[in-house]
Design an enzyme around this catalytic site. Structure first.
Site, PDB file in Angstrom:
ATOM      1  N   GLY A 167      32.780  36.021  41.905  1.00 46.05           N
ATOM      2  CA  GLY A 167      33.041  34.953  43.020  1.00 46.05           C
ATOM      3  C   GLY A 167      33.981  34.055  42.310  1.00 46.05           C
ATOM      4  CD  GLU A 221      35.237  38.079  45.493  1.00 45.48           C
ATOM      5  OE1 GLU A 221      35.322  38.904  46.012  1.00 45.48           O
ATOM      6  OE2 GLU A 221      34.244  37.716  45.169  1.00 45.48           O
TER       7      GLU A 221
END
Length: 425
Positions: free
Chosen positions: A128, A131
């Site tokens: 994450g 991302e």
């Protein structure tokens, strides 16, 4: 300021005299990870930014010296898994989608807020964290060996669910993107610049100034490549060859048992032929089906929690003798079971024999082995044989054992070691 700032506990917001804002990930723990609270705070900041007309740009950075963000909070993810599987089967997809999509949506709202966003990366940006960085319009990385971008979710039976399968492949190409998603490739230094993932590499301590410099320059912009007016989704023919090549390799490796690699390939195949907003929703649709399965839970337990427990003990030289003895005994029991029922190798128990063909090219609704009477009978006998061998191990020792068994190829991680076997049968 007429636009009141939300309250934050996982992030800090610092206003600069030059009109920029620093959005600082600084969770009250040793390493930044995306907890549910952090995800909702990112969403609140993105919505605030859409209305912050007096902000010239945003630097996203970490408040910690040990990294940018290491990914998801896997403990919370385990709790979410139990919540999903406890629900009626007909409700699980919607529950999963609604629970996990907010991070993807928040990053999308951040990159479309109409303000240039630059990420200053001085440590690991994985899962994450990667991302989030890919949602910035510009990325500055330091030349530190700790500064890297990667998406290792495949290793614990999952896939990047916040746009990683879509942005990574759009930025570096399908071939290189699939190497990140399926083989654990990471990008650092000049290689990240050459691939289009970073705008520049600087000395440690200079990354924030470099990010600010770009935000205040004429080069600053707030439009991602996939949002430009001349961008068009790729035709399927343009991605078919690398997709099928990577699919064939993964099927040969795990014989169709692990759902994550196939799901990752599906995300890329279904997503790149759509605009980004469709692509991230296709990704979350695949993720929502995947997270409802037992294999990710088993792989998180054996290859993350188990690995942590095993590596810590190995580093300290304190792996219990009982764990070593149990591993030897279970390994012998598996060898005997495979000798009695060679078909167990089709489930990767004891390791696949050379030339074993994939048992399926698409993952079904349940473990493939549950539909195989011969293999299930053999697994039931094996589980019964293993039960007394592990009866005296505590929870930490069971984690260490099942990781060791998965790492050696004795009982594959997707089955979850001795604990997983007992649940399957």
């Amino acid at each position: 300021m007429t636009n009141p700032l939300p309250e934050f506990t996982q992030f800090r917001v610092e206003f600069q005299d030059n009109g920029l804002v620093h959005f600082i990930f600084d969770a009250p723990r040793s390493m930044n990870v995306f907890s549910n609270k952090a995800i909702h705070e990112l969403a609140a900041f993105a919505e605030w930014l859409h209305r912050a007309d007096d902000v010239k740009g945003v630097v996203v950075r970490s408040g910690k010296a040990n990294g940018f963000c290491a990914g998801a909070d896997l403990t919370e993810l385990g709790v979410a898994y139990e919540m999903i599987v406890a629900a009626p089967k007909a409700d699980r997809f919607d529950i999963a989608f609604n629970h996990f999509f907010p991070l993807s949506h928040s990053i999308r709202r951040l990159e479309t807020a109409g303000k240039p966003v630059a990420a200053a990366i001085a440590g690991v940006a994985l899962g994450g964290g990667c991302e989030l960085a890919l949602g910035a319009h510009y990325r500055v990385m330091t030349n530190s060996r700790r500064a890297m971008l990667g998406l290792p979710e495949y290793a614990v039976g999952l896939l990047p669910g916040a746009g990683g399968t879509q942005r990574m492949t759009r930025l570096v190409g399908v071939e290189a993107g699939l190497e990140v998603l399926l083989l654990g490739r990471t990008y650092q230094g000049q290689e990240a610049v050459d691939a289009g993932l970073a705008g520049e590499i600087v000395e440690e301590g200079e990354e924030v100034a470099a990010a600010e410099r770009w935000l205040l320059s004429d080069a600053a912009h707030c439009t991602q490549p996939w949002d430009r007016a001349d961008h068009a989704p790729l035709p399927h023919a343009a991605i078919a060859e690398p997709i099928e090549r990577h699919r064939a390799r993964e099927l040969a490796r795990m014989l169709g048992h692990e759902p994550a690699p196939i799901a990752i390939i599906d995300c890329v195949e279904f997503g790149l032929i759509q605009p980004i907003d469709g692509g991230i929703r296709a990704e979350m649709s695949v993720f929502s089906a995947l997270i409802s399965r037992p294999e990710p839970r088993n792989m998180i337990r054996t290859m993350f929690l188990g690995k942590q427990a095993y590596d810590k003990a190995a580093k300290d030289g304190t792996i219990p003798a009982a764990v070593t003895a149990a591993q030897e005994a279970v390994t012998a029991a598996v060898a005997a079971a495979v000798a009695e029922t060679p078909a167990l190798r089709t489930a990767l128990v004891g390791g696949a024999a050379d030339g074993t063909a994939p048992v399926q090219t698409r993952v079904g609704a349940d473990f493939w082995v549950r539909g195989q009477a011969v293999q299930m009978a053999a697994l039931s006998r094996l589980s019964a044989a293993c039960a007394p061998l592990v009866a005296d191990l505590d929870e930490t020792e069971m984690l260490q054992l099942d990781h060791a068994l998965a790492r050696s190829g004795t009982i594959p991680a997707y089955l979850g070691g001795t604990k997983g076997l007992s649940e399957i049968v």
